[in-house]
Every structure is written in structure tokens, then in C-alpha cells.
Motif scaffolding. Structure first.
Motif, short mmCIF file in Angstrom:
data_model
loop_
_atom_site.label_atom_id
_atom_site.label_comp_id
_atom_site.label_asym_id
_atom_site.label_seq_id
_atom_site.Cartn_x
_atom_site.Cartn_y
_atom_site.Cartn_z
N UNK A 1 1.25 38.33 -12.98
CA UNK A 1 1.94 37.70 -11.86
C UNK A 1 1.18 36.46 -11.38
N UNK A 2 -0.12 36.60 -11.19
CA UNK A 2 -0.94 35.46 -10.75
C UNK A 2 -0.95 34.38 -11.83
N UNK A 3 -0.98 34.79 -13.08
CA UNK A 3 -0.95 33.85 -14.19
C UNK A 3 0.35 33.04 -14.18
N UNK A 4 1.46 33.70 -13.85
CA UNK A 4 2.73 33.00 -13.77
C UNK A 4 2.76 31.96 -12.67
N UNK A 5 2.19 32.26 -11.53
CA UNK A 5 2.11 31.29 -10.43
C UNK A 5 1.25 30.10 -10.82
N UNK A 6 0.14 30.37 -11.48
CA UNK A 6 -0.73 29.28 -11.91
C UNK A 6 -0.05 28.43 -12.99
N UNK A 7 0.72 29.06 -13.86
CA UNK A 7 1.43 28.32 -14.89
C UNK A 7 2.38 27.30 -14.27
N UNK A 8 3.08 27.71 -13.23
CA UNK A 8 3.99 26.79 -12.54
C UNK A 8 3.23 25.61 -11.95
N UNK B 1 0.78 -1.23 0.00
CA UNK B 1 0.00 0.00 0.00
C UNK B 1 0.81 1.28 0.00
N UNK B 2 2.13 1.19 -0.02
CA UNK B 2 2.97 2.39 -0.02
C UNK B 2 3.03 3.00 -1.41
N UNK B 3 3.21 4.31 -1.46
CA UNK B 3 3.35 5.02 -2.74
C UNK B 3 4.10 6.31 -2.49
N UNK B 4 4.52 6.96 -3.58
CA UNK B 4 5.21 8.25 -3.49
C UNK B 4 4.22 9.34 -3.86
N UNK B 5 4.12 10.34 -2.99
CA UNK B 5 3.21 11.46 -3.20
C UNK B 5 4.02 12.70 -3.61
N UNK B 6 3.49 13.44 -4.58
CA UNK B 6 4.11 14.70 -5.03
C UNK B 6 3.04 15.79 -4.97
N UNK B 7 3.28 16.83 -4.20
CA UNK B 7 2.31 17.92 -4.10
C UNK B 7 3.02 19.27 -4.08
N UNK B 8 2.24 20.33 -4.25
CA UNK B 8 2.72 21.71 -4.18
C UNK B 8 1.84 22.50 -3.22
N UNK B 9 1.62 21.94 -2.06
CA UNK B 9 0.70 22.52 -1.10
C UNK B 9 1.08 23.94 -0.72
N UNK B 10 2.36 24.20 -0.46
CA UNK B 10 2.77 25.54 -0.04
C UNK B 10 2.55 26.56 -1.15
N UNK B 11 2.87 26.18 -2.38
CA UNK B 11 2.68 27.09 -3.51
C UNK B 11 1.19 27.39 -3.71
N UNK B 12 0.33 26.39 -3.52
CA UNK B 12 -1.12 26.61 -3.65
C UNK B 12 -1.61 27.56 -2.56
#
Length: 358
Positions: free
Chosen positions: A302-309, A263-274
Motif C-alpha cells: 500500500x505504501x509502495x503504491x502511494x510512493x509510486x504515484x 518572474x512568474x512561473x507555473x508550479x506543480x506539487x503534490x503537497x497533500x499526497x505527501x
């Protein structure tokens, strides 16, 4: 050196600098420390147009490939940050002449300056000269760059099991014909056959590295650890190291559960950036067809650039709406600002995390 004793030609390429202060935070966003760095004003460098400035970095497919292999092989994942990377770049030769300002805190007289022997932060050739050094070191460890991504390296623990052979003519081939035919076949194999002609043919990988400037995202077995990671500690100044819960180019990558456990897996998130995303503040009474002011236009981009990332890494559910907003970035109106704010709210309300299963 004393600038008064230098020739006019040497004095001509004088570059000033300034302190740049940054805050360092951990993977949870908590404050760690303040960092000050003396950065040169590279735009003053008169030789800047003569330098090689391109510097490759790991691609998104390369990162995802490494993460999926780590999940499938139950490998530990590592992150290593190399300190003062640009100061460890290739040394300058006699053709490169840069004289720079000494920080005022050094308490030196005005005529005392520094002659650069290596690149420093702010000079446009610093990233390339650093990449030349780290690339050469990784290849000296036995790591091989992949064909699709120059900054994703693979360490193999087996040599190539077989090589392509050229069929003999009925009367036999002369040594010259054999050499020419072999060279042509190898060239065709390299260009036309990305699978059978790959570096991995007949070999078993034991580790993968993704390089992004001074950040190394790695996964591998014990052999990889002894052949690569231990030697990196010897050859470079290492700032920080993390295992199985790491941050790489704004993404948090961690094993959920122990590697190889059910049941183990690798998680990838961008919680802080969100969490850092914020809506554009504007007068809600304005009609949809009213054009944005220059200040509002800048904030829109500027906001568009953050969303693009975010949408290019993890928040794939927002790709379509992001593209619609991006198509209006040259001359946005209030209606476009409202749509962008709506997209920001949607991303913050339901952020997506990638899961890499074995």
C-alpha cells in the motif's frame, strides 16, 4: 418496470447496487461536503465480457507539454469537473440488456426494477461510453488529438498552410497514379515523420486540453475560451471550475505571480499526497531477515503504491530508492520495511515541486 412481467432472458441480467459515500475536499485539504452515489455491482453483469472497456486518459508527457506551453504563452490555466459523467455516456442499443436494483430509499415494492437506457457507475462499459461522448464533442469543437497522446487535444486557429505535393514524372502522371502516389506519401508521412507530418504543421495553437475521465485540464487564449470552454458549459453539466490555481489528478497546479509578469512561473506539487504518507508501524525489535506477516506485506504494498504515484509525477528524486523497494515487494523482510520507511521520511522531509518557466 415490473420484473414479474419480464421474460426469463431479460430477468437473467439483474444487477444489484449499493451506496458509496465519499468526502469531498478542496485543494487545501479542507472538508467541503459528503457525496453519496448509487453504484451497481458490475461483476454481476452477465454481458460484461462482451463490452468494450478500455478508456484512454491523458498521459504525464501530455500534461507536462500543456503546462509548459501555458507557461511559455502566458495563458491562463483552467480546470473543469463534469458532473455525473458516466450517466452522460452513450445510450444502449437493443443488444445491451441490464436490469438493476432500485435504491431502497425510493420506497418501491421488491418487484419494481430499472431498465438501463445508459451506463451507470459500476458497469465496466461506463468509462468507454462516456469517453466516446466527450471525445466526439471535443473534436466537434475543432480540437485535434495529438498523435502521441489520444487524450491531449489541441485547438488550432489557422488552417494547414500547405500540403505535401507529389513530383510529376517527365511525361506527366495519370489521375490514378496521382491518387495512389498521394495516398502512399501521406501514409509514409504519417508513419515516419512525426514532425513535418504532424497535425501542427503550418498551424498555430490557441489552446490545449488534457482529459482524464471527467476532469479537463485546459489552457488557452480568448479564442479557445469562446470556442471550447463556453460550449462545454452548454453541452455538459459542470460541477466546478477553477482558474490559475487548480487540482488535476492529485496535482496542484498554479501560477506563481500573474501570467506574463516578470518572474512568474507555473508550479506543480503534490503537497497533500505527501502529507498523507505514513510509515509502516512494526515491532522494531525484529531482525532484518525476518519475513513480513501477510498484514505487514499488504501495508508494504500500500505504501509502495502511494510512493509510486508520487515518484512518477513530481518526486523524481526518489525514483532509484523506490525501484529498490519495489523489487522486494514479492517477499519483503524487515530490512525492506525499514528502507521503505526511510524513503517515506526522506520524501516528507524535502518534497519537490515542479516549476515551469516561460
Amino acid at each position: 418496470v415490473d420484473i414479474r412481467k419480464l421474460s426469463y432472458k431479460e430477468q437473467k441480467n439483474y444487477v444489484t447496487g449499493r451506496w458509496v459515500l465519499t468526502l469531498k475536499r478542496d485543494r487545501n485539504g479542507n472538508f467541503q461536503k459528503c457525496k453519496a452515489r448509487w453504484v451497481l455491482r458490475g461483476f454481476q453483469d452477465r454481458q460484461k465480457h462482451e463490452q468494450q472497456t478500455d478508456s484512454p486518459a491523458a498521459s504525464r508527457p501530455g500534461f507536462r507539454m500543456a503546462t509548459q506551453v501555458a507557461a511559455s504563452a502566458a495563458w491562463d490555466i483552467f480546470h473543469m469537473d463534469l458532473k455525473t459523467a458516466f450517466l452522460q455516456g452513450e445510450a444502449y442499443d437493443e443488444t445491451r440488456n441490464v436490469i438493476c436494483q432500485v435504491p431502497p430509499e425510493a420506497n418501491q415494492p421488491w418487484y419494481m426494477v430499472a431498465r438501463m437506457k445508459k451506463p451507470a457507475y459500476g458497469l465496466n462499459d461506463a468509462p468507454r461510453r462516456w469517453w466516446n461522448v466527450v471525445d466526439a464533442q471535443l473534436r466537434s469543437y475543432g480540437c485535434t488529438p495529438t498523435r502521441a497522446d489520444r487524450c491531449t487535444y489541441v485547438l488550432y486557429n489557422e488552417s494547414r498552410s500547405s500540403s505535401s505535393s507529389t513530383p510529376l514524372k517527365p511525361g506527366g502522371n495519370s489521375p490514378v497514379e496521382d491518387l495512389a502516389s498521394s495516398s502512399i506519401n501521406k501514409a509514409l508521412e504519417y508513419l515516419l515523420d512525426p514532425v513535418a507530418g504532424s497535425n501542427a504543421k503550418g498551424r498555430k495553437p490557441c489552446g490545449i486540453i488534457c482529459l482524464h475521465v471527467d476532469d479537463l485540464y485546459m489552457c488557452g487564449d480568448k479564442e479557445f475560451h469562446s470556442r471550447v470552454i463556453s460550449r462545454l458549459r452548454e453541452d455538459f453539466q459542470v460541477g466546478s471550475e477553477d482558474v490559475n490555481d487548480v487540482t488535476f489528478v492529485g496535482q496542484r497546479i498554479k501560477w506563481v505571480g500573474k501570467p506574463a509578469a516578470a518572474g512568474s512561473y507555473i508550479s506543480v506539487d503534490q503537497k497533500l499526497a505527501v502529507e498523507e504518507l505514513e510509515e509502516i508501524k512494526f515491532d522494531k525489535s525484529l531482525k532484518d531477515d525476518v519475513a513480513c506477516t501477510p498484514a505487514l506485506h499488504t501495508e508494504y504494498r500500500s505504501v509502495l503504491g502511494m510512493l509510486n504515484w508520487l515518484q512518477s509525477r513530481t518526486q523524481f528524486q526518489s525514483c532509484y530508492k523506490f525501484s529498490r523497494c519495489a523489487s522486494r515487494q514479492s517477499a519483503p523482510a524487515m530490512a525492506d520495511v525499514r528502507q521503505l520507511n526511510k524513503l517515506v521520511r526522506a520524501v516528507k522531509a524535502a518534497p519537490v515541486a515542479l516549476k515551469f518557466w516561460p
